[in-house]
Design an enzyme around this catalytic site. Structure first.
Site, PDB file in Angstrom:
ATOM      1  N   THR A 212     -33.267  -8.594 -11.909  1.00  0.00           N
ATOM      2  CA  THR A 212     -33.217  -9.573 -11.932  1.00  0.00           C
ATOM      3  C   THR A 212     -34.029 -10.299 -11.396  1.00  0.00           C
ATOM      4  O   THR A 212     -35.106 -10.481 -11.390  1.00  0.00           O
ATOM      5  CB  THR A 212     -31.881 -10.635 -12.235  1.00  0.00           C
ATOM      6  OG1 THR A 212     -31.056 -10.053 -13.357  1.00  0.00           O
ATOM      7  CG2 THR A 212     -31.910 -11.782 -11.866  1.00  0.00           C
TER       8      THR A 212
ATOM      9  N   GLY B 215     -31.212  -3.766  -9.145  1.00  0.00           N
ATOM     10  CA  GLY B 215     -32.440  -5.252  -8.900  1.00  0.00           C
ATOM     11  C   GLY B 215     -32.883  -5.448  -9.542  1.00  0.00           C
ATOM     12  O   GLY B 215     -34.645  -6.045  -9.205  1.00  0.00           O
TER      13      GLY B 215
ATOM     14  N   LYS C 249     -34.175 -12.874 -21.393  1.00  0.00           N
ATOM     15  CA  LYS C 249     -33.911 -11.926 -21.544  1.00  0.00           C
ATOM     16  C   LYS C 249     -33.120 -11.676 -23.127  1.00  0.00           C
ATOM     17  O   LYS C 249     -31.938 -13.030 -23.816  1.00  0.00           O
ATOM     18  CB  LYS C 249     -32.007 -12.506 -20.461  1.00  0.00           C
ATOM     19  CG  LYS C 249     -31.234 -11.655 -20.955  1.00  0.00           C
ATOM     20  CD  LYS C 249     -30.914 -10.636 -19.309  1.00  0.00           C
ATOM     21  CE  LYS C 249     -30.352  -9.777 -19.759  1.00  0.00           C
ATOM     22  NZ  LYS C 249     -30.196  -8.539 -17.983  1.00  0.00           N
TER      23      LYS C 249
END
Ligand SMILES: C[C@@H]1NC(=O)N[C@@H]1CCCCCC(=O)O
Length: 235
Positions: free
Chosen positions: A16, A14, A37
């Site tokens: 993101t 989790g 990213k």
């Protein structure tokens, strides 16, 4: 200007979702936020990667009224590199075949981050998988990123995203102790996807994670299940 490097206790915990919650909190505070990213793997050209997922979650939160209508315009996103195979970045490059460029070295990523940081109040840098997963061919990852950012005079910290369920105690402790041993004690443990009514395992894990955070000078926060992603202080 604050920079937060976000890593997970594992892949698929989790990260993101947690990054979206951190972005939303900064946006609510009226800040200009950028989510980067450095290396995205497992996504084909043109497909939505993790930063697009963050952008979509923020847009949905604004559409539902959970964020102000102007919040999405204060959010920008980027990727440093994208490599097709759903593997650790170094392996993804090796398997992507001829013509695939090498991963950007840390110095190059640092240059990008300095540029990105100059335009916003809050820069979130989301890793790929867990804390020891390398973002470069020189075996550098999230801890090295924080160290490089700090060495460059930037205010950077580390957030560890953990899952709430069985197995998180071992992963979280290994992650936090690894980071601390390398001189980058995490500033936050963020438990991603906590149920409204946690079962006994999850309740015990929240107690364990609160103690782990406290022992390392970190705060424990949670992101409940259900949209919009939002950061809550731990019970
Ligand atoms: C495929 C996913 N894409 C991404 O950006 N992160 C994941 C990669 C996780 C690598 C985990 C390596 C390991 O710990 O075994």
């Amino acid at each position: 200007m604050r920079i937060e490097v976000v890593t997970g206790t594992d892949t698929d915990v989790g990260e993101t979702w947690g990054t979206a919650a951190l972005a939303a909190r900064a946006l609510v505070a009226g800040l200009r936020v950028h989510v980067d990213k450095p290396v995205q793997t497992g996504v084909a050209p043109g497909e939505a990667g993790d930063v697009e997922t963050v952008r979509d979650l923020v847009a949905a939160a604004a559409a539902s009224g959970a964020l102000d209508a102007a919040a999405p315009a204060r959010l920008t996103v980027s990727e440093g590199a994208r490599v097709g195979p759903a593997m650790a970045p170094v392996d993804a490059v090796a398997h992507a075949g001829e013509g695939t460029p090498p991963l950007p070295p840390l110095g190059e990523q640092l240059g990008r981050w300095r540029g990105l940081a100059a335009g916003v109040d809050h820069l979130l840098i989301e890793g790929a998988g867990g804390i020891t997963v390398a973002w470069t061919e020189a075996d550098e990852g999230p801890v090295d990123a924080v160290r490089a950012l700090r060495a460059a005079g930037l205010d950077a910290g580390l957030t560890v995203v953990a899952r709430p369920g069985l197995g998180t105690q071992n992963h979280a402790r290994l992650t936090v102790e690894h980071a601390a041993a390398r001189g980058v004690a995490p500033e936050r443990i963020l438990v991603s996807g906590v149920a409204a009514d946690p079962d006994p395992v999850e309740r015990a894990n929240l107690v364990f994670l609160a103690r782990l955070a406290g022992a390392h000078g970190a705060v424990l926060e949670t992101v409940p299940r259900g949209t919009p992603p939002r950061v809550m202080s731990a019970r």
